[in-house]
Enzyme design. Structure first.
Site, PDB file in Angstrom:
ATOM      1  N   HIS A 152       0.829  -1.206   0.000  1.00 16.16           N
ATOM      2  CA  HIS A 152       0.000   0.000   0.000  1.00 16.16           C
ATOM      3  C   HIS A 152       0.865   1.259   0.000  1.00 16.16           C
ATOM      4  O   HIS A 152       1.907   1.317   0.648  1.00 16.16           O
ATOM      5  CB  HIS A 152      -0.912   0.031   1.229  1.00 16.16           C
ATOM      6  N   CYS A 158      -0.192   2.377  -4.660  1.00 13.91           N
ATOM      7  CA  CYS A 158      -0.981   3.562  -4.994  1.00 13.91           C
ATOM      8  C   CYS A 158      -0.216   4.836  -4.632  1.00 13.91           C
ATOM      9  O   CYS A 158       0.651   4.826  -3.753  1.00 13.91           O
ATOM     10  CB  CYS A 158      -2.306   3.539  -4.232  1.00 13.91           C
TER      11      CYS A 158
END
Length: 362
Positions: free
Chosen positions: A174, A230
């Site tokens: 992440h 991301c």
């Protein structure tokens, strides 16, 4: 003759007595005071300590000795495994974080790290013992992708770097953004990587990543980062962004800050990111039949199919083509797992260069 010593009566009167005196009577209140030497005091203290130890042994639980014997019979705890020597010409840090057991868990990140290791060893000539893997599957506590361990691994990667060193940093997991508080970001946002323990220990922001990985690179040393997360476009805080169009044309954006130097110490740094700072990356089974990072897969496929010594422009075009092909196939059956299916790989660098003339070499 030894000098006399001073004693004080309870009434406050000071008296001088011989060193070997045992008693003394006050001439004012006539109180008789018992005197003790330092030897007497030490002997009394030893008697008290000895008696206390005997009392403890008498009241000690019977099973305590058995517990002590069991503890002595157990092998000593395994020492933490030392990190490999940081002085090879080719070395890499590969991080894959699935966040197992969390509501935001991912499925393909550990596989991404293992796939990158295979590429580096089998295709790029990296010694297996010069690659540091950080995943939740590792047995050593030092190989779990916590914030502390990732920081330590990044420092290991660039420690003592020299000319002709080829360094690789890969992260699959992440990424996120947070407010920029030092004013060095054009968009007012810092990019960050999320280690396994980011909820308690915090994220690793781009300012720190740049300071650890980029700034120490000396002349002739080269770092390539592959970030499958991301909001990862400028997560290394490199000052130049390559904007590639679908027709292959490109231009460099200058993101240098007057507040902070984001370059190297003479070396070169390149970063392939899964998406721009405000975009989400994707995981899809379309490539291999199981969930894998679209960015990691497209990078590996491009390197394998590009031929010997491709240019950065050729490699980036191959990666974008692979992503677009996957997007088309996934749009047909609607099983894309990212919230932003339009994201394409992004190249950032410590310096501007001709992407169609400069060879990509690990």
């Amino acid at each position: 003759m030894a000098s006399r010593r001073e004693v004080r009566c309870r009434c406050g009167r000071r008296m001088w007595v011989q060193p070997d005196a045992r008693t003394v009577q006050c001439s004012t209140c006539h109180t008789v005071t018992q005197l003790y030497s330092l030897v007497d005091i030490a002997r009394g203290a030893n008697r008290i300590i000895h008696g206390f130890q005997q009392l403890l042994r008498q009241h000690q639980p019977q099973h305590h000795e058995q517990q002590q014997q069991q503890m002595m019979a157990q092998p000593p705890p395994r020492l933490l495994e030392p990190l490999p020597s940081p002085f090879g010409k080719k070395r890499a840090v590969l991080c894959g974080v699935n966040y197992k057991g969390k509501s935001y868990s991912l499925k393909g990140c550990i596989s991404d790290a293992k796939s990158m290791r295979s590429l580096l060893v089998q295709q790029m000539g990296f010694p297996i013992d010069s690659i540091l893997m950080l995943t939740e599957d590792e047995a050593s506590p030092q190989r779990i992708p916590t914030k502390r361990n990732i920081r330590k691994a990044m420092r290991w990667l660039v420690e003592g770097n020299r000319a002709r060193d080829s360094l690789v940093f890969h992260f699959s997991g992440h990424g996120s953004q947070q407010n920029d508080y030092n004013g060095d970001e054009i968009d007012g946002q810092d990019e960050a990587l999320c280690p396994l323990d980011h909820e308690t220990e915090g994220k690793i922001i781009d300012d720190e990543i740049n300071r650890i990985l980029v700034r120490p690179l000396v002349h002739g040393a080269k770092l390539h980062a592959v970030i499958d997360a991301c909001n990862s476009g400028t997560v290394l805080d490199l000052p130049f962004i390559c904007r590639m169009e679908r027709n292959g044309s490109y231009e460099w954006e200058d993101h240098r800050s007057v507040r902070a130097y984001k370059g190297t110490d003479g070396g070169a740094a390149f970063c392939f990111s899964a998406c721009d700072d405000d975009e989400s990356s994707g995981y899809t089974p379309v490539f291999t039949g199981k969930n894998t990072g679209a960015m990691t897969y497209s990078f590996i496929k491009a390197v394998k199919t590009a031929g010997p010594a491709p240019t950065y422009g050729h490699l980036l075009n191959l990666m974008c083509s692979a992503i677009r092909e996957a997007q088309s196939r996934l749009a047909f059956n609607g099983d894309y797992t990212s919230s932003d299916a339009s994201a394409e790989p992004l190249l950032t660098s410590s310096e501007e260069f001709d992407v169609y003339a400069t060879k990509f070499v690990l």
